[in-house]
Each structure stands twice: as structure tokens, then as C-alpha cells.
Design a protein around this motif. Structure first.
Motif, mmCIF file in Angstrom:
data_model
loop_
_atom_site.group_PDB
_atom_site.id
_atom_site.type_symbol
_atom_site.label_atom_id
_atom_site.label_comp_id
_atom_site.label_asym_id
_atom_site.label_seq_id
_atom_site.Cartn_x
_atom_site.Cartn_y
_atom_site.Cartn_z
ATOM 1 N N ALA A 120 0.823 -1.202 0.000
ATOM 2 C CA ALA A 120 0.000 0.000 0.000
ATOM 3 C C ALA A 120 0.860 1.257 0.000
ATOM 4 C CB ALA A 120 -0.925 0.000 1.216
ATOM 5 N N VAL A 121 2.001 1.185 0.686
ATOM 6 C CA VAL A 121 2.901 2.334 0.778
ATOM 7 C C VAL A 121 3.742 2.479 -0.483
ATOM 8 C CG1 VAL A 121 4.951 3.218 1.983
ATOM 9 C CG2 VAL A 121 3.001 2.346 3.293
ATOM 10 N N ASN A 122 4.222 1.358 -1.029
ATOM 11 C CA ASN A 122 5.134 1.398 -2.170
ATOM 12 C C ASN A 122 4.729 0.347 -3.200
ATOM 13 O OD1 ASN A 122 7.251 1.697 -3.914
ATOM 14 N ND2 ASN A 122 8.852 1.105 -2.487
ATOM 15 N N PRO A 123 3.910 0.710 -4.187
ATOM 16 C CA PRO A 123 3.449 -0.256 -5.194
ATOM 17 C C PRO A 123 4.585 -0.907 -5.981
ATOM 18 C CG PRO A 123 2.134 1.754 -5.267
ATOM 19 C CD PRO A 123 3.287 2.041 -4.362
ATOM 20 N N ALA A 124 5.793 -0.289 -5.982
ATOM 21 C CA ALA A 124 6.921 -0.862 -6.705
ATOM 22 C C ALA A 124 7.353 -2.201 -6.122
ATOM 23 C CB ALA A 124 8.105 0.107 -6.698
ATOM 24 N N VAL A 125 6.856 -2.555 -4.936
ATOM 25 C CA VAL A 125 7.185 -3.846 -4.327
ATOM 26 C C VAL A 125 6.676 -4.988 -5.201
ATOM 27 C CG1 VAL A 125 6.687 -5.340 -2.353
ATOM 28 C CG2 VAL A 125 7.332 -2.955 -1.986
ATOM 29 N N GLY A 126 5.516 -4.829 -5.824
ATOM 30 C CA GLY A 126 5.103 -5.813 -6.823
ATOM 31 C C GLY A 126 4.063 -6.828 -6.420
#
Length: 358
Positions: A23-29
Motif C-alpha cells: 500500500a505504501v510502495n506499489p513498486a514492491v510488486g
């Protein structure tokens, strides 16, 4: 309709952590959740959507595009002098059923209209509906391989491309992918597992006291959903504010130069070849630092991130029981990696010749 509050979930800390990180960092995947049915997986995903800030969307856009960054279709409308109305709404959770066809997922194209009108000829599918939202795939290990490829290509590119009879139409498709599976019903192919950022194992609680607490909360929610949700409103507001604060902070989280090489040593030390693992650990560690209110990634963040990102990527001997990585092994590998970086840094410092004392 009131949804079960995310903050009222009993235990399942790793699942909660993995969802918050995305939710904080969509780049996590995205997240792969492994475990038996009835352990709160779908409840957690739907509850997370309630915590996310509302998004502004173009009122009649089938792709829910942002008025500040309109899709190609909406840009064409603006060029024709049309005014784009907008409104705020909650983030959607879109279910992708196992029997979904490619047209239902990606959308279909009216060839004749496409030649005349471009993107307006697209009949939107689930990927259009889920843009800027969450796609939830229950039993993702049983999903048709071709549909998996369509889904993951869109997730990686942030764009869904529909090609029919030589005609190509595209639209934005940015979403958080959450897949669940029961390992007893079949494995997930390694190529697919590697494309999903994090993996969490969820087990049914065995402690009678914690199971009793689940019963009490579920009974209270069933009897009065609105009243139960109201009782958790303060906790929900605090967590929603923490998510927003971490989102604002994550882009500025610093990473010490030696931590980059430590991540590489950690991944290779675990026997993982994919470079996606390195990227996922870095992005996950940044999100964890932001959630903790820190301005820089710390070794503890790397350890937590590795525990979430490496388990489903570790090579498994088909003739041996799967053991994955335990926290003690990860900690040792990380400590060795950090020690190696420190030693190399010291060895690189030139030694100045001193004066000889007589």
C-alpha cells in the motif's frame, strides 16, 4: 455495507505487514498469500482498501484515470474541447475468477470501430476496472497460464495492450496484485512466483485464546456490522494516517551505499538468481523504513524485507521437503554480507606512511 475492519484482524502480522508495504510502495510488486481457506486472507485484502485514500477519477472514464494524468482517450476529449468531470471514490477490489476468459480480463476490440475511433472501440475488461485499484485472485496457482501472463505483463508494464487481427489498443493498468493459494492444491510455477513481489505463509491459529477472540469479534461484527466498525474507527483512522504519511515519505528514504552490495550478497547467499529479488528487497525495505517513520533504510528493514521476498524464490529440490528460509539463516547471511562490506571498505582505505621514530 460495512467491511470487517483491517485493524480488527487477530494476529497474522506477516500478512498485515506485506499488505501495508504494498500500500505504501506499489513498486514492491504485489503479494502471494499461501495457506488454507478460512484464515482471513480475503478479509484482510478488502479491509486494506478501506484504509487507502480516496482517488480522484474522471467521472465517465472506463479506466478510472486521474484528471491530472488523463489516459489517451480522455486527452483526445480534452483536445476536442470537452470538459472532464471528476469525483472521489474508494479504491476498488476486483476479483478475477478462475474461469475468466482473455476477453473478460484484458477486454475485447471492435475491429471496425478501432480503425475509426482507436481506444474508444475497446470493450473494457477486468484490468480496466482494476486500474488504480487491487486485483484479487483466489487460488492463483490454478489460474490458466495464458491468463497469468496477461495479468503479470500488465502489472509489470502498468499498461494493458489488447491486440486483435493486427489492431492494437492500450490503456493504463496500474494495480496491486494479491494472489492466494493452498499449496496442497498444486504449486505455482517458478516463473510466475518470481513476478510477484512478496510471499506470506498464513496458518490457522492454534492458541485457543486467540481463536476465541476471533469468534468474539466475528460474532460482534455479524450482529452489528456498522456498530462494530464504529468501535474500531479510531484505530482505522490512525493506521490510514500512518499509511499516508509513509507514502509521502517513501520516495525520500535514503539507502547507504554499502547496503546495495549487502542486498546483492544476501540474495546470492540465499541461492536466488533472479534480479527481481534484489529490486523487491530494496523497495520493500524502503517501505518498511517509511512505515517506521525513518528517513533511511536500516539493516533490520533489509532482514524483514528478505524474509518476505525470498521464500518463494529459493530453489527447491523436488525430492526434498520444502524448507524455505528461516529467520536465523537470513540473519546470518545478512550479517556476513554486512561484515564483508565493512571489511572491503577498510581494505580500500589507503594507509599513509608514518614517520619513523628514532
Amino acid at each position: 455495507m460495512s467491511l470487517y475492519p483491517f485493524t480488527a484482524i487477530v494476529d497474522q502480522e506477516r500478512l498485515v505487514q506485506a499488505l501495508l508495504v504494498n500500500a505504501v510502495n506499489p513498486a514492491v510488486g504485489g503479494v502471494l498469500v499461501e495457506g488454507p481457506s478460512g484464515t482471513g486472507k480475503s478479509t484482510a485484502v478488502r479491509g486494506l482498501a478501506e484504509l487507502l485514500p480516496e482517488i480522484e477519477v474522471v467521472a465517465d472514464c472506463p479506466f478510472s484515470c486521474d484528471p491530472a494524468d488523463p489516459c489517451s482517450s480522455c486527452r483526445e476529449r480534452v483536445a476536442r474541447g470537452e470538459h472532464l468531470g471528476s469525483h472521489l471514490r474508494r479504491v476498488r477490489v476486483v476479483d478475477l475468477p478462475l474461469n475468466a476468459t482473455e476477453d473478460r480480463v484484458a477486454g475485447s476490440v471492435d475491429i471496425a470501430r478501432a480503425l475509426r475511433e482507436g481506444v474508444m472501440a475497446l470493450e473494457p475488461g477486468l484490468l480496466a476496472e482494476a486500474n488504480r485499484g487491487i486485483i484479487y485472485v483466489d487460488e492463483i496457482n490454478l489460474l490458466d497460464d495464458h491468463i497469468c501472463d496477461v495479468l503479470l505483463d500488465a502489472a509489470a508494464l502498468g499498461v494493458n495492450v489488447v491486440e486483435r487481427e493486427g489492431v492494437s489498443v492500450s490503456h493504463p493498468a496500474r494495480f496491486l496484485l494479491v494472489g492466494t493459494m493452498n499449496p496442497e492444491e498444486g504449486e505455482l510455477r517458478p516463473q510466475l512466483a518470481d513476478r510477484i513481489g512478496l510471499r506470506v505463509g498464513v496458518d490457522a491459529l492454534s492458541d485457543p485464546g486467540r481463536r476465541a477472540e476471533i469468534l468474539r469479534r466475528r460474532e460482534a461484527f455479524t450482529a452489528d456490522p456498522s456498530g462494530f466498525a464504529a468501535g474500531w474507527s479510531d484505530e482505522q483512522s490512525k493506521l490510514a494516517a500512518a499509511i499516508q504519511s509513509a507514502r509521502d515519505r517513501v520516495g525520500a528514504v535514503a539507502v547507504a551505499p554499502d547496503l546495495y552490495r549487502a542486498i546483492a550478497r544476501l540474495v546470492t547467499g540465499a541461492g536466488v538468481a533472479s534480479h527481481r529479488a534484489d529490486v523487491t528487497i530494496l523497495q520493500c525495505a524502503k517501505a518498511l523504513a517509511a512505515l517506521d517513520g525513518h528517513d533511511a533504510v536500516e539493516p533490520a528493514n533489509l532482514l524483514d524485507a528478505a524474509g518476505l521476498a525470498l521464500g518463494h524464490r529459493v530453489p527447491v529440490d523436488p525430492f526434498e521437503p520444502a524448507s524455505g528460509l528461516d529467520d536465523r539463516l537470513l540473519r546470518r547471511i545478512l550479517e556476513d554480507a554486512l561484515d564483508a562490506e565493512t571489511s572491503e571498505k577498510k581494505a580500500a582505505v589507503p594507509v599513509r606512511p608514518g614517520r619513523t621514530l628514532h
